[in-house]
Design an enzyme around this catalytic site. Sequence first.
Site, mmCIF file in Angstrom:
data_model
loop_
_atom_site.group_PDB
_atom_site.id
_atom_site.type_symbol
_atom_site.label_atom_id
_atom_site.label_comp_id
_atom_site.label_asym_id
_atom_site.label_seq_id
_atom_site.Cartn_x
_atom_site.Cartn_y
_atom_site.Cartn_z
ATOM 1 N N GLU A 159 0.808 -1.217 0.000
ATOM 2 C CA GLU A 159 0.000 0.000 0.000
ATOM 3 C C GLU A 159 0.842 1.268 0.000
ATOM 4 O O GLU A 159 0.545 2.228 -0.710
ATOM 5 C CB GLU A 159 -0.953 0.002 1.199
ATOM 6 C CG GLU A 159 -2.179 -0.882 1.042
ATOM 7 C CD GLU A 159 -1.917 -2.359 1.300
ATOM 8 O OE1 GLU A 159 -0.775 -2.714 1.688
ATOM 9 O OE2 GLU A 159 -2.839 -3.165 1.124
ATOM 10 N N HIS A 204 -10.449 -4.588 10.487
ATOM 11 C CA HIS A 204 -11.070 -4.399 9.173
ATOM 12 C C HIS A 204 -12.345 -3.566 9.223
ATOM 13 O O HIS A 204 -13.133 -3.611 8.287
ATOM 14 C CB HIS A 204 -11.411 -5.765 8.561
ATOM 15 C CG HIS A 204 -10.260 -6.472 7.926
ATOM 16 N ND1 HIS A 204 -9.263 -7.059 8.655
ATOM 17 C CD2 HIS A 204 -9.939 -6.705 6.635
ATOM 18 C CE1 HIS A 204 -8.378 -7.618 7.840
ATOM 19 N NE2 HIS A 204 -8.771 -7.427 6.614
HETATM 20 C C1 LIG Z 1 -2.228 -4.609 4.160
HETATM 21 C C2 LIG Z 1 -3.311 -5.427 3.589
HETATM 22 N N1 LIG Z 1 -3.605 -5.287 2.293
HETATM 23 C C3 LIG Z 1 -4.568 -6.026 1.732
HETATM 24 C C4 LIG Z 1 -5.266 -6.934 2.469
HETATM 25 C C5 LIG Z 1 -6.365 -7.783 1.829
HETATM 26 N N2 LIG Z 1 -5.908 -9.155 1.690
HETATM 27 C C6 LIG Z 1 -6.175 -10.063 2.618
HETATM 28 S S1 LIG Z 1 -5.431 -11.519 2.300
HETATM 29 C C7 LIG Z 1 -4.732 -10.950 0.887
HETATM 30 C C8 LIG Z 1 -3.856 -11.861 0.076
HETATM 31 C C9 LIG Z 1 -2.666 -12.340 0.843
HETATM 32 O O1 LIG Z 1 -2.027 -13.376 0.178
HETATM 33 P P1 LIG Z 1 -0.853 -14.224 0.825
HETATM 34 O O2 LIG Z 1 0.005 -13.327 1.618
HETATM 35 O O3 LIG Z 1 -0.201 -14.989 -0.243
HETATM 36 O O4 LIG Z 1 -1.578 -15.196 1.856
HETATM 37 P P2 LIG Z 1 -2.662 -16.305 1.560
HETATM 38 O O5 LIG Z 1 -4.004 -15.618 1.628
HETATM 39 O O6 LIG Z 1 -2.375 -16.895 0.248
HETATM 40 O O7 LIG Z 1 -2.545 -17.285 2.679
HETATM 41 C C10 LIG Z 1 -5.098 -9.636 0.675
HETATM 42 C C11 LIG Z 1 -4.704 -8.831 -0.480
HETATM 43 C C12 LIG Z 1 -4.951 -7.016 3.846
HETATM 44 N N3 LIG Z 1 -5.604 -7.846 4.662
HETATM 45 N N4 LIG Z 1 -3.950 -6.283 4.359
#
Ligand SMILES: Cc1ncc(C[n+]2csc(CCOP(=O)(O)OP(=O)(O)O)c2C)c(N)n1
Lengths: 326, 326, 340, 340
Positions: free
Chosen positions: B60, B129
Amino acid sequence: MAVITYRDALNQALREEMQRDPKVFLMGEEVGTYQGAYKVSRGLLDEFGPTRIVDTPITELGFAGVGVGAAMVGLRPVIEMMTMNFALLALDQIINSAAKMRYMSNGQIGVPIVVRGPGGAALQLGAQHSQALEAHYAHIPGLKVVMPATPADAKGLLKSAIRDDNPVIFIEGEMLYNTKGEVPDGEHIVPLGVALVKQEGTDVTLISHSKSVAVAMKAAEQLKAENISAEVIDLRTIRPLDVATILASVAKTHRCVVVEEGWPFAGVGAQVVHTIQEQIFDELDAPVLRVTGVDVPMPYNKVLERAAKADPAKVVAAVKKVMYLE
Amino acid sequence: MAVITYRDALNQALREEMQRDPKVFLMGEEVGTYQGAYKVSRGLLDEFGPTRIVDTPITELGFAGVGVGAAMVGLRPVIEMMTMNFALLALDQIINSAAKMRYMSNGQIGVPIVVRGPGGAALQLGAQHSQALEAHYAHIPGLKVVMPATPADAKGLLKSAIRDDNPVIFIEGEMLYNTKGEVPDGEHIVPLGVALVKQEGTDVTLISHSKSVAVAMKAAEQLKAENISAEVIDLRTIRPLDVATILASVAKTHRCVVVEEGWPFAGVGAQVVHTIQEQIFDELDAPVLRVTGVDVPMPYNKVLERAAKADPAKVVAAVKKVMYLE
Amino acid sequence: MASTTKPQRTSLDAATADQYRHYLRQMLQIRRFEEKAGEAYSLGKIGGFCHLYIGQEAVAVGSMASLRKDDYITCSYREHGQALARGITSRAIMAELFGKAAGCSGGKGGSMHLFDASLGFLGGHGIVGGHIPLTTGMAFAAKYNGTDQVGVCYFGEAAVNQGAFHEALNMAALWKLPAIYICENNRYGMGTALERASAIYDISERACSYDMANEVVDGQEVLAVKAAMDRAVKRAREEKHPTLLEVRTYRFMGHSMSDPIHGHYRTKEEVEEHRKRDPIALWSRTLIEDGVMTEETVKALDADVMTEIEDAYKFAEEAPDPDPSELFANVYAPEVTHNG
Amino acid sequence: MASTTKPQRTSLDAATADQYRHYLRQMLQIRRFEEKAGEAYSLGKIGGFCHLYIGQEAVAVGSMASLRKDDYITCSYREHGQALARGITSRAIMAELFGKAAGCSGGKGGSMHLFDASLGFLGGHGIVGGHIPLTTGMAFAAKYNGTDQVGVCYFGEAAVNQGAFHEALNMAALWKLPAIYICENNRYGMGTALERASAIYDISERACSYDMANEVVDGQEVLAVKAAMDRAVKRAREEKHPTLLEVRTYRFMGHSMSDPIHGHYRTKEEVEEHRKRDPIALWSRTLIEDGVMTEETVKALDADVMTEIEDAYKFAEEAPDPDPSELFANVYAPEVTHNG
Ligand SMILES: Cc1ncc(C[n+]2csc(CCOP(=O)(O)OP(=O)(O)O)c2C)c(N)n1
Ligand SMILES: Cc1ncc(C[n+]2csc(CCOP(=O)(O)OP(=O)(O)O)c2C)c(N)n1
Ligand SMILES: [Mg+2]
Ligand SMILES: [Mg+2]
């Protein structure tokens, strides 16, 4: 009782709390070898060594998070932000981690951390280095916000902040570091959440905090010459706000001006005003006015900068307005 | 005039502005291939291709900065924050770069950027959130803050925001995306800085924005049943605040309740209250009260969450208080 | 590339065999728990976001097996599996998902914010990357206190692009902290494939920027995870050096309950292909081949787990909501008077 | 290690010789400007923070020489040198330091926030690392617009530990942006030596995390900087690939005017040692040895520069403050009516 600077009062508080409690440590940029960007931690590396006086890379988000994590498992970190302007980078850790951990964990995990550093403008540091952002923190449930105006309070409040089991944002003032005052030796505790009536008065209440207390006091002096008796309150803690002290004073004077360094829109003063009119509307003989930092980024030029800041003349003018003297 | 959802209204605004101006692009997490976490950008990747609909890594701070940099040299980025909770990570770029660039550069460099995404709570998303942090942005000179409550305003205000030469924080509502309303086709512009009187009334003014407008409207309906006539104002833009519309209404009704989703301490409502009492103190027949989100991190449990939110019953109770009906 | 050679299991003594069966039980527990949670979510009994761990079970189970009771653990929002593997009961977790007072976070945390301080399980965290510095701080505390505890952080491969990852790993390496960073590389961050978000394919190479020990691990093989984790734990506990483990795995379900299993971003075929390396199937087969278990004992174990999960579900359903006064509890610490 | 081999200067035609003399003039201009600024600061004519560039002149001069007029440049707060090398007049910069209306930022920016949009000089920035994503955005814009402009970012070695560095470089590499990241490694971030802040010594290796081209450059040799920058510019402009240049240099003065030259964090001896590789002395010597200049012409050049700087000083001193109304100007763009 010795007369020492605000800087040395903070230094004393840190030293004494570190001597008292081995779980207290200081972490931040330049706190060790360099003895602190503003020398607040002078001598502490020598006394406590690099395990407890920790120089960090320039990674505000990261070391704020390290502090929160260490606090979650029982240490009591004091995290120095070289200035609170840079803490904007760490806001996620402060707001999303520190402020919410106890609640989200149903009380299992507390975060006894102090995040401290100078806030507000010094002299001609320009737009990015001159912000008074206490309203951002005060907006957040789970945080406490403390802003000492005097050396004695700097010491007493920092000791309380370090002993507090909640995340405390402790905002100092670069322009205050060299100011001097009487400070009790050794154990000197000023409780959080208690405002101070700096000066009693009958005609108007001036409410201020941090650097602005001096502005309010100077204004009070000038008003005195015009036979206007101002009561001056130093909030000391912004959150929790000492509502009782505020209301008692305004209920007596019926008029009030709030003085602060920060920007006006949804600033700390707006909350103070709301509280007064909500609680003791019928006691008010005039609207509560505010004298704040002008609603612009801080300009570098000296003359413009001076015009951007709250000053006694503006406070006097506001007081005359609430007294319908013009 | 078609009846469409708030989501589709935003989508229309984006599409039309991108068609109109090749310098407009959309960047953020999941805006492309995934069609938007909340499907606001549905179909845009197909229409405009990956140069203009840019999926980012989860960074971000970084992509907000990329947006600001691109805006500094003449592009008109729309930066999507998946939710505004995550924008806390980007606050440094928004406040230290975007908001100050024009001023620091003496007007040489503007930052025509829109940072948009859903703010506030949806349902049971928990403490990290569910935050309504508009007060943080509204505090900052150099930023504009826009929060549409209806599909028509979503479209008209987003188009204005994209055409505005200043950094605009555009906060949507996850719970609003599915709401429907009439939206003019094609060119439909709602100017920034102009509030809307949603409903005229004579006894009390309810001031609200975003999701809280529906709360205020429901309260007004309930009040009507009790023969209380409420005027309802939708602020639409938080900064600059449409002070004239607020004052005109309260000068008529002499009573006011502010309804908002965010936390109370130094919230947007505090600023509204301050402005009213400062400007038309003598018109007020009662203190201005606020109904805000409860001053706690958002709990996950459904029942607790409901209790944490502003609702019509709380507004009705506040109105009765300012009318001295209990 | 990930080493998929299975460690030798020649001298399979009784204790080891028990341990191995326990791994299977834990993986089955996670699987059945998640399936049930998915069902409860669809019935509206669970709210908010709910991220299932199905497909990744071997990572939590294999890595937790190397840890000690006093180590510190943090996770992302996708943490039901780790919470179970660490020993939080299925009742306490299911009750949390249901928002009930008996939940491990009193119903106030929810799926993304599971906590059990008594087990050193210090949260599910909702901000991608946000808990990486937190764990670093816990490892800092261990070093500060002179203990030999270890801090372990689980996060997704998309989190490594966050500044918080970079800042934290630099400090951990610089200060030689006993931290283990477990990147569960399940190929996607929501709908974004790794290669559309990261300039390099091998996440483990990010460790070079910090001169940090690192390893790529096959996350579908519970023993491979265990073995790599043993090395990392030894490095942390004894040598006070951090490690970045890139554990390659795959998410069999959608990103969260509101995301389809295969959407715009991946094909059905790709998912099916990966499902062939189901960690539970792989491990059951191994145990059967090695004679540690039989088809029947596996089935019986599964049935036992199912019974547990049904009980957890029932428990969660019947448990009371938190008291309304809880809304205001634990915003701040209870007031205590400090007088020195 | 840094390559210190000087590029061949065999065929020194008149244009090249002019160019070389110009480099010297630019370096002298920076040196004399900074000395004067330091003097003015001590006299209270300049306020706030003031970070001098003395010792690092070859970096700005050598790198700017490779750029085109329409490229985009951002810097940290230590940017007087880059501003001069880019062509902002010493009058406009000195006036800015004095806070005067004739300053390049109208007196509202100050030492840390020099701007000249007409030269693509897009700021001194005060937040360590904060301008790295900005430049990445400018490079993004160049690519978006289909131009062959390049975005260049100057920052200190302490900035590479910031999350912003990591996030920006990953995107630049992922998206193949025409960006050049110039890390001026002057060994210290304020009072913190590189090795006390970074887990690795060779900053250039941080590029591996992004599979980004990188180079270590001797920052005291103007031609070495120029040569490395030529390669980076070609890579950016023609091949659309970003580069991380680690330029090794040294800050001869304190961190800012309020910091002593050698404090708790470095010794007098260390500073003296580095002063032996003064970039201006090195380059003058080369020019004299090569017969491009003589002791006398160097002196005359210096005198000429001194005259310019004295004039700038006088100009700044006599220039008026901004009009008081400027306090409220340029917070927002002037209102314009958009009707479609
Ligand atoms: C700072 C932030 N940006 C965006 C999100 C929204 N979000 C939640 S999970 C996710 C994907 C994360 O992927 P990864 O780190 O690969 O973990 P996985 O869900 O695959 O276990 C996003 C974009 C968030 N929770 N926090
Ligand atoms: C985010 C942030 N943190 C801290 C500071 C204070 N600060 C200003 S310069 C500096 C040191 C930077 O060192 P380096 O990046 O090596 O650049 P140099 O000063 O050596 O040119 C620090 C800590 C700041 N301006 N911004
Ligand atoms: Mg993933
Ligand atoms: Mg440096």
